[in-house]
Design an enzyme around this catalytic site. Structure first.
Site, short mmCIF file in Angstrom:
data_model
loop_
_atom_site.label_atom_id
_atom_site.label_comp_id
_atom_site.label_asym_id
_atom_site.label_seq_id
_atom_site.Cartn_x
_atom_site.Cartn_y
_atom_site.Cartn_z
N ASP A 48 0.80 -1.22 0.00
CA ASP A 48 0.00 0.00 0.00
C ASP A 48 0.84 1.27 0.00
OD1 ASP A 48 0.91 -0.48 2.58
OD2 ASP A 48 -1.06 -0.94 3.39
N ASN A 89 -7.39 -2.17 14.42
CA ASN A 89 -8.80 -2.41 14.07
C ASN A 89 -8.97 -3.65 13.20
OD1 ASN A 89 -7.81 -1.62 11.60
ND2 ASN A 89 -9.15 0.15 11.35
N HIS A 98 -7.29 -4.32 10.38
CA HIS A 98 -7.03 -4.18 8.93
C HIS A 98 -5.77 -4.94 8.52
CE1 HIS A 98 -4.65 -0.11 9.42
NE2 HIS A 98 -3.81 -1.12 9.43
N GLU A 143 -9.74 -1.78 5.25
CA GLU A 143 -10.30 -1.36 6.54
C GLU A 143 -11.60 -2.12 6.84
OE1 GLU A 143 -8.43 0.31 8.44
OE2 GLU A 143 -8.22 2.41 7.92
C1 F6R Z 1 1.42 -1.26 6.14
C2 F6R Z 1 0.17 -2.00 6.27
C3 F6R Z 1 -0.62 -1.96 7.53
C4 F6R Z 1 0.22 -2.22 8.78
C5 F6R Z 1 -0.62 -2.12 10.03
C6 F6R Z 1 0.19 -2.27 11.30
O1 F6R Z 1 1.99 -1.44 4.87
O2 F6R Z 1 -0.22 -2.60 5.33
O3 F6R Z 1 -1.64 -2.92 7.45
O4 F6R Z 1 0.81 -3.49 8.70
O5 F6R Z 1 -1.26 -0.85 10.07
O6 F6R Z 1 1.06 -1.17 11.41
P1 F6R Z 1 2.24 -1.16 12.48
O7 F6R Z 1 3.18 -2.23 12.08
O8 F6R Z 1 2.85 0.20 12.35
O9 F6R Z 1 1.59 -1.42 13.80
#
Ligand code: F6R
Length: 238
Positions: A65, A131, A133, A138
């Site tokens: 992403d 959450n 995701h 989301e």
């Molecule tokens: C990032 C992504 C997100 C993160 C998730 C956890 O490329 O795809 O799904 O893996 O938001 O983020 P952290 O690792 O910062 O807790």
């Protein structure tokens, strides 16, 4: 689904590294799906240690992403994150690593074409949002069916990610381009990492709850080759 419980972040990173090392040994030209955020930083540090200075690297990567509106020259873009935390340290040709473009015309169709051209990922690395995701898919009322899409970030994600934007929620982009559920599930193997107490609820729902778009990571229950690597705090509600 395989669940590997480890003590802490370092052990989680070591364990994840062992899977990547093994994959690259088996096939140096592997296709790897990568993630950004705090979770994979330890793994990327270990990959740098292992691969720095090697001139024969031939694997390819594609990221999950990118924020809409941010590009290569923006400090907080995921392109920059990957450059700073991994690729600036490796002699991997720049043509081998890809991050979806957060701006520019037809960036969504270009990302979909890239995913088709690069082929099936041998490993897809995932983190999990508080959450639930994965990528930036989301929580919603229905699993999105697109291969890739541009989505609105939820308030929780904007708040969680504001730590990268001087703790100012107004500076966090409100949209992102992300791989969709079919693409994420198309990987041969999925490795999902979770560390810290703030992930415990999402981890529990994803692993033990029903498969529901309210917790996007729960869809991984339908993939035949998923490994969760979870530290003690993230697994404390299992
Ligand atoms: C990032 C992504 C997100 C993160 C998730 C956890 O490329 O795809 O799904 O893996 O938001 O983020 P952290 O690792 O910062 O807790």
């Amino acid at each position: 689904m395989e669940i590997i419980k480890v003590n802490d972040y370092n052990e989680m990173s070591q364990k994840a590294f062992s899977f990547f090392k093994e994959q690259l040994k088996k096939n140096p030209a592997s296709v790897l799906g990568l993630a950004t955020g705090s979770t994979p930083l330890g793994l990327y540090g270990l990959l740098i240690k292992e691969l720095k200075g090697r001139q024969d690297l031939s694997f390819k990567t594609v990221n999950l992403d990118e924020y809409i509106g941010l590009g290569k020259d923006d400090e907080q873009s995921y392109y920059n994150f990957m450059f700073k935390n991994l690729f600036s340290e490796l002699s991997l040709p720049s043509a081998n690593w890809h991050v979806p473009e957060g701006r520019g015309r037809n960036n969504l169709s270009r990302f979909i074409k890239l995913l088709q051209d690069i082929g099936q990922r041998d490993i897809q690395l995932l983190g999990i949002g508080a959450n639930g995701h994965i990528g930036f898919v989301e929580p919603s009322h229905k699993f999105p069916e697109q291969e890739a899409m541009i989505i609105n970030l939820t308030q929780q994600t904007i708040q969680d990610n504001s730590r990268f934007f001087e703790d100012d929620m107004t500076k966090v982009p409100t949209q992102a381009i992300t791989m969709g559920v079919p693409q994420i599930l198309n990987a041969k193997k999925i490795i999902i990492l979770a560390s810290g107490e703030n992930k415990a609820e999402a981890v529990k729902k994803a692993i033990q709850g029903p498969v529901t778009p309210q917790c996007p990571a729960s869809i991984l229950q339908e993939h035949s080759n998923v490994t969760w690597i979870i530290d003690e705090l993230a697994g404390s509600k299992l």
